[in-house]
Enzyme design. Structure first.
Site, mmCIF file in Angstrom:
data_model
loop_
_atom_site.group_PDB
_atom_site.id
_atom_site.type_symbol
_atom_site.label_atom_id
_atom_site.label_comp_id
_atom_site.label_asym_id
_atom_site.label_seq_id
_atom_site.Cartn_x
_atom_site.Cartn_y
_atom_site.Cartn_z
ATOM 1 N N HIS A 143 17.188 66.215 48.825
ATOM 2 C CA HIS A 143 15.953 66.326 48.038
ATOM 3 C C HIS A 143 15.677 65.008 47.314
ATOM 4 O O HIS A 143 14.564 64.486 47.360
ATOM 5 C CB HIS A 143 16.084 67.474 47.026
ATOM 6 C CG HIS A 143 14.921 67.601 46.079
ATOM 7 N ND1 HIS A 143 13.701 68.102 46.474
ATOM 8 C CD2 HIS A 143 14.793 67.264 44.770
ATOM 9 C CE1 HIS A 143 12.869 68.085 45.425
ATOM 10 N NE2 HIS A 143 13.505 67.579 44.386
ATOM 11 N N ASP A 242 11.908 76.587 39.803
ATOM 12 C CA ASP A 242 11.493 75.630 38.776
ATOM 13 C C ASP A 242 10.133 75.038 39.181
ATOM 14 O O ASP A 242 10.052 73.991 39.806
ATOM 15 C CB ASP A 242 12.557 74.530 38.664
ATOM 16 C CG ASP A 242 12.276 73.589 37.499
ATOM 17 O OD1 ASP A 242 11.609 74.018 36.542
ATOM 18 O OD2 ASP A 242 12.733 72.439 37.561
ATOM 19 N N GLN A 249 3.560 65.033 37.340
ATOM 20 C CA GLN A 249 4.883 64.387 37.389
ATOM 21 C C GLN A 249 4.786 62.915 37.794
ATOM 22 O O GLN A 249 5.418 62.044 37.193
ATOM 23 C CB GLN A 249 5.766 65.151 38.386
ATOM 24 C CG GLN A 249 7.199 64.655 38.500
ATOM 25 C CD GLN A 249 8.021 65.488 39.508
ATOM 26 O OE1 GLN A 249 7.525 66.449 40.082
ATOM 27 N NE2 GLN A 249 9.262 65.113 39.703
ATOM 28 N N THR A 368 16.604 71.126 43.015
ATOM 29 C CA THR A 368 16.115 71.670 44.284
ATOM 30 C C THR A 368 17.172 71.535 45.368
ATOM 31 O O THR A 368 17.674 70.433 45.612
ATOM 32 C CB THR A 368 14.846 70.909 44.710
ATOM 33 O OG1 THR A 368 13.963 70.900 43.608
ATOM 34 C CG2 THR A 368 14.191 71.563 45.914
HETATM 35 CA CA CA Z 1 14.005 71.169 38.995
#
Ligand code: CA
Length: 440
Positions: A143, A242, A249, A368
């Site tokens: 990730h 989440d 972001q 993640t």
């Molecule tokens: Ca997270």
């Protein structure tokens, strides 16, 4: 390998027949904890243990056990599990053993416990404990590398990644239990070619497939938890979505990390699967010989032999249109917690190495959990390659990011070749349209 006990015996059978079905998430070897009450009532929330399609009402079972198990049982009658979680591994274990014995076929406690059963169909859940501090880790190197290459094409994986279990301090107030709905957030967005940001509703709303970790017994400020002592402090695990606003972001995350892109909603599954229940699924922690080996405080024989956890993870999507047409959620990707670059023991040891104190009910997100293959992405950001590639759904719809009305479902379970399946149940929650006053 981990020391197993009679509660892990794969041959145990329960007097509740639904617990003995091969596909059941909650066999007698699992015994996860939640806070529940009967749906649409004003009853107090109290602790419960899942068994088959039933819940044992632990408040109603008061007085059934003795010794440490009784101490644990009585703490579980409270409307949060924090007190029970603070009591430590010996009490957790004693209650698990007492419940396991009382639920076995021909147990003398059957008659008394039958009066304490509530069908899961008739229950609703609250958060299992009051979550204190929330820390989100970033432990999937797959990730981190894929997301890094989208945000920083020339420098995807920062040099500290292979040395430090990276994390940030999150916010617990917006964490809620499965069934959560939340409005699409708004925030500052800035397209790469725009001169200035503007306030808009999020256009790149995403989920993150994570494992949640509950701290039970805490540590005193200034007293780090050693790597091989972490099992005394980790109470258990859940599934954790989440939710993330990728456009917010991208603009805000440097230099201090995520802020408003991450604290508008996060959702946990109701059941905490205990650390003890998962011992049979602990496995070897592997680190590529070409990579830096962990520093001494993050390395031990125990961590190498049994640090990793084999938990199969899955994300599904049900759009509003699918719901209207009674179509079940469709799978988006599958992964496994075993791919994590850091173990839970390393997360706990690193978090406290500076003396930071953890408290009962503190919560970690694993980050993640994406696998090595591209189709094992644990976020839509990865599956749509940053929004460049549409994800085709079986009903003809497509997605690059989430739309209003989308429900994201995550499931997880452990299964060994001997057949015992330890399930997590599921976490499900739904995106609502932005607030009517929101900018778009
Ligand atoms: Ca997270």
């Amino acid at each position: 390998m981990p020391v197993l006990n009679e509660t892990h015996n794969p041959d145990l059978r329960c007097w509740i027949s639904s617990a003995n079905r091969a596909t059941c998430d909650f066999p007698i070897q699992n015994l996860p904890f939640a806070e529940f009450r009967r749906k649409n009532t004003a009853e107090a929330f109290r602790g419960g243990v899942a068994i088959g399609d039933q819940i044992i009402d632990l408040a109603a079972a008061k007085g059934l056990f003795s010794g440490e198990a009784a101490v644990g049982l009585s703490a579980c009658a409270e409307p949060t599990l924090n007190h029970f979680m603070s009591l430590g591994a010996s009490v957790w274990s004693a209650l698990r053993l007492a419940l396991s014995r009382a639920l076995r076929e021909a147990a003398t406690e059957q008659k008394a416990l039958e009066k304490c059963l509530v069908p899961q169909d008739e229950a609703e859940y609250s958060l299992p404990c009051q979550i204190g501090d929330y820390t989100d880790f970033y432990t999937s190197i797959f990730h981190a590398t894929r997301v890094g290459s989208l945000f920083r094409p020339d420098n995807p994986l920062l040099p500290n990644y292979k040395w430090v279990p990276i994390g940030y301090h999150g916010r617990s107030s917006s964490i809620d239990v499965s069934g959560q709905t939340f409005r699409r957030p708004q925030g500052q967005l800035k397209a790469p070619d725009a001169e200035a940001p503007s306030l808009n509703s999020c256009k790149r709303l995403d989920y993150e497939l994570e494992v949640g970790i509950y701290i039970g017994k805490g540590n005193a400020l200034g007293e780090p938890i050693a790597l091989d002592e972490t099992d005394q402090h980790v109470f258990g695990y859940c599934l954790f979505n989440d939710w993330s606003a990728r456009d917010i972001q991208a603009w805000e995350y440097q230099p201090l990390g995520p802020f408003l892109a991450k604290n508008f909603a996060s959702t946990v599954s109701p059941w905490i699967v205990t650390n003890e229940a998962l011992l049979p699924y602990r496995t070897e922690f592997k680190r590529d010989a070409a990579d830096p080996q962990p520093l001494a405080y993050l390395a031990s024989a125990k961590n190498t032999q049994q640090g990793a956890l084999d938990i199969k993870l899955e994300v599904l999507l049900q759009t509003q249109q699918m719901r209207a047409q009674n179509q079940a959620a469709t799978a988006l990707s599958e992964s496994n917690f075993v791919y994590s670059y850091w173990t839970v023991a390393q997360m706990v040891a690193h978090h406290t190495v500076n003396g930071c104190n953890l408290r009962p009910g503190d919560f970690f997100g694993s980050g993640t959990q994406s696998g090595p293959d591209e189709e094992q992405g644990g976020s839509m950001l990865e599956l749509s390659q940053g929004g460049k590639k549409s994800i085709q759904l079986p009903n003809g719809e497509q997605r690059t990011f989430l739309e209003d009305g989308d429900t994201v479902v995550m499931r997880g379970y452990c299964q060994q070749s001997d057949g015992v399946r330890i399930g997590f149940g599921e976490v499900s929650s739904t995106v609502l349209p932005a607030h009517e006053s929101a900018h778009d």
